[in-house]
Each structure stands twice: as C-alpha cells, then as structure tokens.
Design a protein around this motif. Structure first.
Motif, PDB file in Angstrom:
ATOM      1  N   GLY A 278     -62.061 131.125 116.414  1.00 42.55           N
ATOM      2  CA  GLY A 278     -62.063 132.089 117.512  1.00 42.55           C
ATOM      3  C   GLY A 278     -63.377 132.095 118.279  1.00 42.55           C
ATOM      4  N   ILE A 279     -64.488 132.105 117.548  1.00 43.19           N
ATOM      5  CA  ILE A 279     -65.801 132.126 118.198  1.00 43.19           C
ATOM      6  C   ILE A 279     -66.037 130.842 118.974  1.00 43.19           C
ATOM      7  CG2 ILE A 279     -68.286 131.987 117.736  1.00 43.19           C
ATOM      8  CD1 ILE A 279     -67.300 134.804 117.687  1.00 43.19           C
ATOM      9  N   PRO A 284     -67.672 130.223 124.320  1.00 40.83           N
ATOM     10  CA  PRO A 284     -67.932 129.321 125.454  1.00 40.83           C
ATOM     11  C   PRO A 284     -67.181 129.750 126.718  1.00 40.83           C
ATOM     12  CG  PRO A 284     -67.608 128.044 123.467  1.00 40.83           C
ATOM     13  CD  PRO A 284     -67.252 129.461 123.122  1.00 40.83           C
ATOM     14  N   LEU A 285     -65.962 130.287 126.555  1.00 39.04           N
ATOM     15  CA  LEU A 285     -65.202 130.762 127.711  1.00 39.04           C
ATOM     16  C   LEU A 285     -65.928 131.925 128.385  1.00 39.04           C
ATOM     17  CD1 LEU A 285     -62.604 130.626 129.393  1.00 39.04           C
ATOM     18  CD2 LEU A 285     -61.528 132.159 127.733  1.00 39.04           C
ATOM     19  N   PHE A 286     -66.532 132.801 127.592  1.00 36.65           N
ATOM     20  CA  PHE A 286     -67.323 133.903 128.154  1.00 36.65           C
ATOM     21  C   PHE A 286     -68.522 133.365 128.935  1.00 36.65           C
ATOM     22  CE2 PHE A 286     -71.087 136.587 127.708  1.00 36.65           C
ATOM     23  CZ  PHE A 286     -70.657 137.769 128.290  1.00 36.65           C
ATOM     24  N   MET A 287     -69.214 132.395 128.348  1.00 40.39           N
ATOM     25  CA  MET A 287     -70.406 131.852 128.997  1.00 40.39           C
ATOM     26  C   MET A 287     -70.061 131.172 130.324  1.00 40.39           C
ATOM     27  SD  MET A 287     -73.111 132.672 127.442  1.00 40.39           S
ATOM     28  CE  MET A 287     -74.205 131.614 128.397  1.00 40.39           C
ATOM     29  N   GLN A 288     -68.969 130.454 130.354  1.00 40.97           N
ATOM     30  CA  GLN A 288     -68.617 129.706 131.563  1.00 40.97           C
ATOM     31  C   GLN A 288     -67.882 130.591 132.576  1.00 40.97           C
ATOM     32  OE1 GLN A 288     -66.599 126.045 130.731  1.00 40.97           O
ATOM     33  NE2 GLN A 288     -66.678 125.320 132.842  1.00 40.97           N
ATOM     34  N   LEU A 476     -61.186 139.635 116.364  1.00 39.16           N
ATOM     35  CA  LEU A 476     -62.133 138.916 115.509  1.00 39.16           C
ATOM     36  C   LEU A 476     -62.939 139.884 114.649  1.00 39.16           C
ATOM     37  CD1 LEU A 476     -63.429 136.197 118.001  1.00 39.16           C
ATOM     38  CD2 LEU A 476     -62.151 135.777 115.902  1.00 39.16           C
ATOM     39  N   MET A 477     -63.362 141.004 115.235  1.00 38.06           N
ATOM     40  CA  MET A 477     -64.144 141.978 114.470  1.00 38.06           C
ATOM     41  C   MET A 477     -63.305 142.600 113.352  1.00 38.06           C
ATOM     42  SD  MET A 477     -66.315 145.326 115.666  1.00 38.06           S
ATOM     43  CE  MET A 477     -64.898 146.413 115.594  1.00 38.06           C
ATOM     44  N   ILE A 478     -62.041 142.925 113.666  1.00 37.35           N
ATOM     45  CA  ILE A 478     -61.151 143.487 112.644  1.00 37.35           C
ATOM     46  C   ILE A 478     -60.967 142.485 111.504  1.00 37.35           C
ATOM     47  CG2 ILE A 478     -58.771 144.199 112.185  1.00 37.35           C
ATOM     48  CD1 ILE A 478     -58.744 145.365 115.062  1.00 37.35           C
TER      49      ILE A 478
END
Length: 521
Positions: A278-279, A284-288, A476-478
């Motif tokens: 997931g990470i 990377p999608l967040f960064m781009q 992901l946190m859950i």
C-alpha cells in the motif's frame, strides 16, 4: 559445513535475492517503453498480474517440495525456470507473448525468495541467523532502490529487452556457486505427493487473486464475474482444508497453525504485506499527483523507507536474541503505527521533511517486524517443516499485499469518481481544453497537462486527490493497528525458550540422522 562453504552459499543466496528483488521494481520503469514498442496498452496490467498470480500460488508448493526433496534442487529448478522466462520475455514480439513469458518467470520466482530464507535457516544457528537475516533484508532494500534507476538507464541507453536479460548473469552465477558449495543430505524415501491439495490450493488462490485484481476495474464488484470468482475461491479453499486433513503428506500441513507463534506471525505477515504494498503504491501517487513532483521524485520518496528497513532488520537480530519475539514485533508495530498516523495527515501543504520522517518510521517498523516473524517461525519447526513454514510467511505477505492494494484501488477509484466530477463540471471551459487521450484520473500524473491547468483548477484537483487518498491511508492505519494488537499474543521471554528441540543439534548431523531428520552437511 565449513566457513568457506557458508560464505559461498551466502553469496549465491544474496545473488538469488538480488534476482528476485530487482525484478519487482525494474520492470515497472520499462513498461511505458515496452507498450510503445509492442502496443497492447489494454493488457498493461496483465504483465504484472500474470507474474503475481503464478509467483504467489507456487510459494507454498515449492516450500513443501523443498522439505521433501531438499532445498538445493528446488532452488536450482526455480532459478532455471525464472531465467527461461526472463530470456523469453526479453525476446517477446507481442504483449500476449510477454504476458505468457512473465507467467513462466513467476513460476520460477515462487521458489527463489522462500527457499533463500529457508537455506539461511538451515545453515545458520539462531544467533547467526538473526544477524544474517538483516543482511539479506539489506540486499532486498538496496536492490529495490537500484531497480527503478537501473531500469531507466537500460531503457534510455540500450533496449527495454535488457531489463529481462540482465537477470541472466545473476542467476547463472548464483546457481553455479550453490552447486559447488551447498552439500545436502536428505532422507531418501518414497513420498506421496498431495496432487489434489496442490490443485485445490492453486485453484482457490488464483480465483481469489483474480477476483481482487479485476474486480472494480474490468467489472463491478457486484457482477456475476466477481461473485462467481469469490464463490470458486471459497469452494476451493474449503475443499483444500478438507483434503489436507486426510492427506498423508499435505502440501500445507494444517498442524503448523496449531502453533501460536506461526499463527500470529502469519497474521503479522498479512498486515505487513498490506502496508508494504500500500505504501509503495500510494505514497508515490501522493508525491506526483498532489505535490506535483516528477516520476523520479515519486520513486525517490520511498528511499528513506527502503534504507530504514534493512538497517532496522539488521538491528532486530540483536533485539530478538536479547528481548524475544514479542518485544521486537511490538517495537516494529508501534513504529509502523506512528508512521501511518503521520501519513494520515498528508495534505497538499505537507512538507517533504514530514513525508520522509514518516517513511523512516514505517521502514524501521517493517524491518523490525519482518525479521522477527521469519526468525520466530523458522525457530519453531524442525528441518522437515522449515521450508513450508518459511514459505507460508512469504505467501501470506503476498496475499495481503495483493488483496490490500486491490481494495485500496477500488476505494480510491470511487473517491475520485465522486470528487473529480463536480470539479470538472465547474471548470467546463478548462476541462474542454484537456487532451482527449488523457483520462481525467491521470491529469495530475501527466506533467505537460498538469502544468497547463489554471492554478485554481489544479489546486481543486490536488485537494480532491488528497482527500481520496486519506481513505486509502486510513485503511492502512487500521491494518497497522490490527497488526499491533495481534503482536500481544506472541509469547514473551527470550527467543531460545521457544526453539524446536532439534535446533540445538543442528550442527550435529549424526544425531539428526539418528532421529530420522534430514540435515545439512
């Protein structure tokens, strides 16, 4: 085994690990060029899915066969099959051919990583193994970092075909060193292979993975295709369990899961797979997409995670020996949860430093946890179950990652459909000027298009993507919290308290022969 032989085997296994790790990251970089040459963009995802399906399903099968016939022949067979698939993939003339050859590659890859870890468990006692596992985690992390950059260099200066051909020297040298240095003595007797169990496990897992890989994309989750595949998966797994209860030599002995350590480590591996995949997919999608970085920036942001992982894995060996499995796993899980809480607060104005600290924490947490899981499982079983037990930890990790990423993809697709439509409707004039060959979901990932957007329009889209990713990060946190809670069920105390009784005689081959167990010479 002599010290020199151990060194040669270790080098051979490190090369094998490099082979597997490079292939997970190097191909993605080359795929745009491959599609440009071969066409077939509609089959793009299947280049990855075919490899994933075959490599996942075969992991427990190879693990069991390695217990029956020895690690060496299975590793060499898997490496040969992987190299054959690599050569064929490099020579592919169409996307259909490439998919078939990638499936063959996956059939071989299913043997490499689990048997590498199993051989480590065989030739090193617990104290040595705790240190060596960290070294191999470092190889995996470094290869994963180098992979995308190496793929880019190969595509830019040579041909995309060399992305596959580069596997050949690693594989050949690894095999030759193992043939020379590893001497196995396996108890020779007639075995009864569990063919029905193998078929049922393969059918059930392929149906399950196929349902998650295609559901929500090729067809709706509520469609007859999804329902049919899930029903087939459930039926296959239920029949597999019934078969394993009566099989003389089950492909995946259910008795393993009567051991609390193996059950909790399997749950931990499942969670670790969800978080790891997931990470690496959605940060990377967040960064781009949200931060406006380049594809290179998106890849490099994982550098802190991939560097922190092997460092903490190397340290975890000492921590396990001194404080035990529960303490080490809890330490890793706590670090992962803290890192995931930070990720949950990502937004368009998040600083690069904040992102990097979160990646370091998650990488450190996963490094401590992953080593503890492998060590605890290998230490809890005899030689003749170590292969399948080690393979099961890799199996659950991959299953968790595959299912987790599929669910996250469905969540993000639903969020983007809900949030992007009103924005495009509001900015109708600007939206009408967008290239027709770029899907709305990809506007933020195409630098030329992104740079042409009015600032207000761009910021609205970036905010919408960030809000959609929040729900992915929440899942992901859950998952990380579930993993943390599960670790409290691991037994406390020193690791050597929970060693299988034959562990103390691993370096006395004659005693192992007398107890009818295969041994390493």
């Amino acid at each position: 085994m002599t010290r020199q032989a151990k060194i040669l085997v270790t080098i051979a296994l490190m090369l094998g690990m490099t082979l597997a790790a490079l292939d997970t990251t190097i191909v993605g970089t080359a795929m745009p060029s491959i599609v440009g040459k071969l066409g077939g963009i509609t089959l793009y995802s299947w280049v990855f899915s075919a490899y994933l399906l075959t490599s996942t399903v075969t992991v427990p099968i190879y693990g069991k066969l390695a217990d029956l016939y020895g690690r060496k022949p299975l590793f060499l067979f898997g490496s040969a099959l992987f190299l054959l698939g690599s050569i064929a993939s490099g020579a592919a003339q169409s996307m259909e051919q490439l998919i078939i050859f990638r499936a063959i590659q996956g059939l071989g890859a299913g043997a490499v990583q689990p048997i590498v870890l199993t051989i480590i468990g065989d030739i090193f006692v617990l104290q040595e193994r705790a240190r060596v596992q960290g070294l191999f985690s470092g190889v995996w992390g470094l290869s994963s970092i180098i992979g995308p950059a190496l793929g880019g260099l190969i595509v830019d200066h040579f041909s995309w075909r060399w992305v596959f051909f580069i596997n050949i020297p690693f594989g050949v040298v690894s095999a030759l060193l193992l043939i020379i240095a590893l001497k196995e003595q396996v108890e020779r007797k007639k075995h009864h292979l569990d063919y029905p169990g193998t078929f049922l496990l393969s059918a059930g897992i392929i149906a399950l993975l196929f349902a998650f890989l295609q559901g929500g994309t090729s067809w709706a989750w509520s469609s007859w295709q999804s329902i049919g595949l899930f029903a087939l998966a459930i039926a296959g797994i239920v029949l597999f369990i019934l078969q394993e209860r009566r099989a003389a030599e089950p492909i995946l002995p259910l008795s393993l899961f009567s051991n609390r350590i193996i059950v909790i480590a399997s749950i931990g591996g499942l969670v670790l797979g969800v978080i790891m995949f997931g990470i690496t997919s959605y940060v990377p999608l967040f960064m781009q997409g949200v931060k406006g970085g380049s594809a290179t920036d998106a890849g490099l942001i994982l550098g802190p995670l991939l560097l922190a992982w092997p460092i903490s894995a190397a340290l975890s060996g000492k921590v396990v020996l001194r404080y035990g499995y529960r303490f080490t796993s809890l330490l890793g899980s706590i670090l992962t949860v803290i890192g995931m809480v930070m990720v949950l607060f990502f937004h368009p104005q998040t600083t690069l430093a904040f992102v990097m600290v979160s990646m370091v924490l998650i990488g450190s947490g996963l490094g401590f946890s992953s080593s503890a899981y492998i060590l605890s499982v290998q230490n809890a079983v005899p030689w003749n179950l170590r292969g399948v037990a080690t393979a099961s930890t890799q199996f659950f990790r991959t299953i968790g990652g595959t299912i987790g990423v599929a669910i996250m993809g469905s969540i993000l697709n639903a969020q983007m459909a809900q949030r992007f439509a009103p924005i495009f409707a509001h900015y109708t004039t600007d939206a009408a000027r967008l290239p027709t060959n770029v899907a709305p979901a990809n506007v933020l990932l195409t630098p030329e298009v992104r740079n042409s957007l009015p600032l207000d329009f761009l910021q609205q889209l970036q905010g919408a993507l960030s809000q959609g990713l929040f729900w992915v990060y929440l899942l992901l946190m859950i998952s990380a919290i579930i993993g943390l809670i599960a670790m409290f069920w691991l037994p406390g105390g020193r690791a050597d308290q929970y060693a299988y009784k034959a562990e103390t005689t691993e370096e006395a081959p004659e005693e192992l022969m007398n107890s009818s167990l295969a041994h390493m010479g």
